[in-house]
Design a protein around this motif. Structure first.
Motif, short mmCIF file in Angstrom:
data_model
loop_
_atom_site.label_atom_id
_atom_site.label_comp_id
_atom_site.label_asym_id
_atom_site.label_seq_id
_atom_site.Cartn_x
_atom_site.Cartn_y
_atom_site.Cartn_z
N GLY A 75 0.63 -1.20 0.01
CA GLY A 75 -0.08 0.11 -0.16
C GLY A 75 0.83 1.26 -0.04
N GLU A 76 2.20 1.25 0.17
CA GLU A 76 2.92 2.46 0.06
C GLU A 76 3.24 3.03 -1.13
N ASP A 77 2.92 2.19 -2.37
CA ASP A 77 3.04 2.98 -3.80
C ASP A 77 2.29 4.27 -3.76
N HIS A 78 2.88 5.18 -4.53
CA HIS A 78 2.07 6.26 -4.65
C HIS A 78 1.34 6.85 -5.99
N ASP A 79 1.70 5.81 -6.93
CA ASP A 79 1.27 5.93 -8.32
C ASP A 79 -0.42 5.46 -8.12
N LEU A 80 -1.43 6.55 -7.84
CA LEU A 80 -2.86 6.21 -7.63
C LEU A 80 -3.25 5.71 -9.11
N LEU A 106 -7.86 1.38 1.13
CA LEU A 106 -7.79 0.58 -0.25
C LEU A 106 -7.04 -0.78 0.26
N SER A 107 -6.00 -0.47 1.42
CA SER A 107 -5.30 -1.89 1.58
C SER A 107 -6.22 -2.58 2.35
N ASP A 108 -6.73 -2.15 3.41
CA ASP A 108 -7.55 -3.06 4.23
C ASP A 108 -8.69 -3.91 3.52
N ALA A 109 -9.17 -3.03 2.27
CA ALA A 109 -10.23 -3.71 1.43
C ALA A 109 -9.56 -4.55 0.69
N MET A 110 -8.48 -4.62 0.15
CA MET A 110 -7.72 -5.57 -0.51
C MET A 110 -7.35 -6.95 0.49
#
Length: 545
Positions: free
Chosen positions: A140-145, A214-218
């Motif tokens: 989840g640390e990537d910053h390319d939305l 977004l991370s927790d959803a995944m």
């Protein structure tokens, strides 16, 4: 809902595009011994890695406790969490895979990677006679939305739709996994677009992507679909993991520019041997970012300049950098992320996609220099899943799956028109063209005797004579396309299902789409029918009943 699936003949990867040279080398068993830090897709390499990982001193109990706590929050079943006791005792090793936290599960290949990890873990457990835990590492640390915001699907009419993740506010450099998400509206849009959506699949999507990040959803999606198969889920930005990796961060910091130079040298060597090298680290910067409470990643140069995504900069002393590293503010770049995983997790195998295989080849000397036990890399499962309607359309076209997936669209159109053209006009045009060229060629010897420079004029005259023929052929082809418009429309719809945006569907269509269309149970049942060896691309025809 039950299902019956029929798997078509497997398609060799050599017939498909978009798979890297490293991928093909592994599939064909032709990997140079020094390409990777460990021999890929090799069970004995997993055994060696298991011995190294179990011999290392690590906080086994704390690691197991972290997995248990996060597993409970995601919804991993208790039967799977119970296996963490072996990890607490230092007896278990792991098969790891991972991906950026994607919207509605990300592209299907993300789910296939996670599923493959569960199968490989079971296989390795029998081989190693050790508990082997499959793990999905959420990145989840990537910053390319933009890379993760799309969830594409096929609507009822066969058109390609796109459900976009639109956070309330976007921040440059912000870690995408921490964006808040509530996808209720998009999930209802998906449900309305499908002819017979799966209630189970839609319920899973609603529960996963409701009022969370977004991370927790995944994590929820994977835990509730594959958790019963043994899958554990962890987020790479966990503070406890960052703390466990402190010896690695300090080594990287102490090496300074040496690691970057080592990576550049390795990349140049690979380029000279025609290997693809996707990693291109910034020459003057560390292989990690610093990120504080704002969760925005800042590039750090070797001279201490900390740059924001907006271009502002401040200068840190070495002591200040070290303090922030020890505080857990490190956010690894792509080159450092695999080593971070393999330091904190007892990984013996990693399920990788084509791009990951490419950049792992660049990291070989870093594993040696930093003393990290390398896992064996296994190319992930690759599959195309079709509904009965698409399968029937393929049958009507009379074109094989390997051609549909591997050939250019224009080549397929020409082939179909050639088969439908009773008059065989393409062959007639070729015959006329050959005849014209042959007639002009008869002049060449005589003209050469008169004046050798006339050969150029002869060539030009031949071309001018063929020009109206070429124009006539183009008009004929347009007329054929109009005559066989229904056939070509069927081809177009079929290619949208098989190769949306010109890529195989697993790279474009979202996991959420497949779960909502077929249901989680059907999807897993179909994948379970695949053979143990996953060295080819599989096309699975799904039938609901």
């Amino acid at each position: 809902m039950s299902s019956v699936s029929r798997t078509s003949s497997a398609i060799p990867f050599g017939s498909l595009g978009n798979f890297s040279r490293t991928w093909h080398a592994i599939m064909q068993g032709r990997v140079p011994h020094d390409l990777f830090a460990a021999m890929p897709a090799d069970m004995n390499s997993c055994r060696i890695a298991a011995e190294r990982q179990r011999a290392q001193s690590r906080p086994w109990k704390e690691l197991a406790d972290l997995f248990e706590a996060r597993g409970k929050s995601y919804g991993v079943p208790s039967s799977t969490l119970a296996r963490l006791d072996a990890l607490r005792e230092g007896r278990a090793v792991m098969v790891v895979t991972g991906q950026q936290a994607g919207f509605l599960g990300g592209p299907l290949y993300t789910f296939l990677k996670a599923y493959h990890a569960t199968r490989l873990a079971a296989e390795l457990e029998d081989y190693l006679h050790l508990p082997v835990l499959p793990v999905f590492w959420l990145e989840g640390e990537d910053h390319d939305l933009e890379e993760v915001r799309h969830a594409r699907y096929l609507a009822r009419g066969g058109d390609l739709g796109d459900l976009r993740f639109e956070p309330t506010a976007e921040h440059k450099g912000f870690m995408v996994g921490l964006y808040g998400v509530d996808a209720a509206a998009q999930i209802e849009e998906l449900a309305a677009a499908l002819p017979l959506p799966s209630d189970e699949g839609l319920t899973l999507l609603r529960e996963a992507y409701s009022h969370t990040t977004l991370s927790d959803a995944m994590g929820r999606l994977l835990a509730r679909s594959l958790g019963p198969r043994g899958l554990l889920v962890i987020e790479g930005m966990e503070p406890e993991l960052k703390r466990m990796a402190l010896p690695l961060w300090e080594k990287v910091l102490d090496r300074g520019p040496l690691l970057g130079e080592m990576l550049r040298t390795r990349s140049e060597e690979l380029k000279q041997q025609q290997w693809v090298t996707p990693l291109e680290p910034t020459p003057d910067s560390y292989l990690f970012y610093l990120a504080g409470e704002d969760h925005i990643r800042h590039s750090l140069s070797y001279d201490g300049k900390l740059r924001t995504p907006g271009g502002q900069a401040e200068t840190l002393t070495h002591r200040e950098i070290k303090a922030r590293v020890r505080a857990g503010e490190v956010s690894p770049k792509a080159a450092l992320r695999p080593l971070y995983q393999d330091v904190v997790l007892p990984s013996v195998a990693y399920v990788a996609g084509p791009g990951e295989l490419d950049y792992h080849a660049q990291l070989t000397p870093l594993y040696t220099d930093l003393g990290v036990a390398a896992p064996s890399l296994f190319p992930r499962l690759s599959a195309t899943l079709l509904d009965a309607k698409t399968a029937k359309a393929v049958e009507k076209l009379g074109v094989t799956y390997d051609k549909l997936l591997g050939e250019d669209k224009q080549a397929l159109i020409r082939e179909l028109l050639r088969e439908e053209d009773d008059q065989q006009t393409a062959q007639l045009f070729d015959l006329v063209r050959y005849t014209i060229e042959a007639l002009y060629a008869q002049l060449r010897p005589a003209l050469a005797e008169i004046d050798p420079t006339l050969d150029g004029a002869l060539h030009g005259a031949t071309g001018k004579s063929l020009h109206p023929l070429n124009e006539l052929q183009q008009k004929t082809e347009r007329a054929l396309k109009q005559k066989y418009g229904t056939l070509l429309a069927r081809l177009d719809k079929t290619l949208t299902a098989l190769k949306p945006e010109g890529k195989i569907a697993e790279r474009v269509l979202s996991t959420g789409y497949y779960l909502a269309k077929f249901s989680p149970e059907m999807l897993l049942e179909a994948l379970d029918q695949l053979p143990t060896e996953l060295r080819e691309h599989w096309v699975i025809e799904m039938e609901q009943g």
